[in-house]
Enzyme design. Structure first.
Site, short mmCIF file in Angstrom:
data_model
loop_
_atom_site.label_atom_id
_atom_site.label_comp_id
_atom_site.label_asym_id
_atom_site.label_seq_id
_atom_site.Cartn_x
_atom_site.Cartn_y
_atom_site.Cartn_z
N GLU A 122 0.84 -1.36 0.26
CA GLU A 122 0.05 -0.12 0.02
C GLU A 122 1.03 1.16 0.01
O GLU A 122 1.87 1.17 0.39
CB GLU A 122 -0.83 -0.04 1.23
CG GLU A 122 -1.83 -1.02 1.18
CD GLU A 122 -3.11 -1.04 2.29
OE1 GLU A 122 -3.18 0.14 3.00
OE2 GLU A 122 -3.88 -1.91 2.37
N GLU B 96 -8.03 11.82 7.60
CA GLU B 96 -8.45 10.54 6.90
C GLU B 96 -8.76 9.61 7.63
O GLU B 96 -9.70 8.92 7.42
CB GLU B 96 -7.61 10.61 5.76
CG GLU B 96 -8.01 9.28 4.68
CD GLU B 96 -7.14 8.97 3.58
OE1 GLU B 96 -7.40 8.17 2.93
OE2 GLU B 96 -5.86 9.66 3.58
N HIS C 115 -15.95 3.22 9.26
CA HIS C 115 -16.09 1.89 9.13
C HIS C 115 -16.38 0.95 10.51
O HIS C 115 -16.23 -0.17 10.89
CB HIS C 115 -14.80 1.21 8.63
CG HIS C 115 -14.57 1.42 7.35
ND1 HIS C 115 -15.17 0.83 6.37
CD2 HIS C 115 -13.70 2.41 6.50
CE1 HIS C 115 -14.84 1.40 4.98
NE2 HIS C 115 -13.84 2.22 5.31
N GLY D 269 8.33 -12.96 18.71
CA GLY D 269 7.15 -14.00 18.48
C GLY D 269 5.87 -13.49 18.36
O GLY D 269 4.77 -14.21 18.38
N ALA E 228 4.16 -11.84 16.09
CA ALA E 228 3.44 -11.97 14.98
C ALA E 228 2.66 -13.28 14.85
O ALA E 228 1.55 -13.44 14.63
CB ALA E 228 4.39 -11.76 13.80
N HIS F 244 7.66 -18.30 6.29
CA HIS F 244 7.77 -19.35 7.29
C HIS F 244 6.94 -19.25 8.60
O HIS F 244 6.24 -20.41 8.77
CB HIS F 244 9.32 -18.97 7.85
CG HIS F 244 9.62 -19.99 8.89
ND1 HIS F 244 9.78 -21.24 8.95
CD2 HIS F 244 9.90 -19.85 10.34
CE1 HIS F 244 10.10 -22.06 10.11
NE2 HIS F 244 10.02 -21.01 10.91
N TYR G 128 3.79 -18.08 8.32
CA TYR G 128 2.37 -18.49 8.06
C TYR G 128 2.35 -20.04 7.88
O TYR G 128 1.38 -20.64 8.22
CB TYR G 128 2.03 -17.70 6.61
CG TYR G 128 2.09 -16.13 6.69
CD1 TYR G 128 1.55 -15.63 7.78
CD2 TYR G 128 2.37 -15.33 5.73
CE1 TYR G 128 1.79 -14.26 8.02
CE2 TYR G 128 2.50 -14.14 5.74
CZ TYR G 128 2.32 -13.56 7.09
OH TYR G 128 2.37 -12.17 6.90
#
Length: 170
Positions: free
Chosen positions: A29, A37, A45, A92, A94, A127, A129
């Protein structure tokens, strides 16, 4: 570590992330968002049922975000995204936060599939994922433009049956 819903008070941290080129390149992105914004998007949302945004919270500190996007209640699938703040990387988080996001998608939203996109050159993320249970489903050639060039991306998916089997194995 907990994940909790994104609140308006968290926008200052999102603003910092969304204007960091290196961070936004991971999400393919453009790193350009004004604070005004962000507030407008948040207000727009906050009640949107097609997405869920969670903060990775470490003892009250903002450590990143996990997002379930494009929640499709008919086909029962959703895209998952994660960004861990640079000062919390390498701990760790994530994997743990992503695991909680996947659990929410399957156990709360009743999704059949959770999917994501990842740059083929981001070996560390691939890795993580795979370790969680995601499978490479395909490669999109020159699919995303970031940092001045096109990038190939893997599409990776995780099905509820795979998740359930992994939970039973422990």
């Amino acid at each position: 570590m907990i994940i909790r819903p994104l609140e308006k008070r968290d926008l200052q941290y999102i603003y910092r992330q969304e204007n960091a080129r290196r961070v936004m390149a991971l999400w393919f992105e453009e790193p350009y968002t004004s604070f005004d914004e962000l507030e407008i998007l948040y207000d727009k949302h906050v009640l949107d049922q097609s997405q869920r945004r969670f903060v990775i919270d470490i003892d009250g500190q903002f450590a990143g975000v996990v997002e379930l996007m494009y929640i499709d209640y008919l086909h029962r699938n959703t895209e998952i995204q994660i960004i861990v703040d640079s000062k919390f990387q390498g701990q760790g988080l994530a994997q743990e936060a992503l695991s909680k996001g996947v659990e929410y998608a399957f156990k709360v939203l009743n999704m059949h599939k959770v999917y994501l996109y990842v740059d083929v050159d981001n070996a560390a993320a691939v890795h993580i994922y795979k370790k969680l249970g995601f499978t490479e489903e395909g490669r999109l050639r020159n699919h995303f433009f970031a940092e001045g060039c096109y990038h190939d991306s893997f599409v990776m998916g995780y099905l509820i049956d795979e998740y359930t089997a992994k939970q039973k194995r422990g």
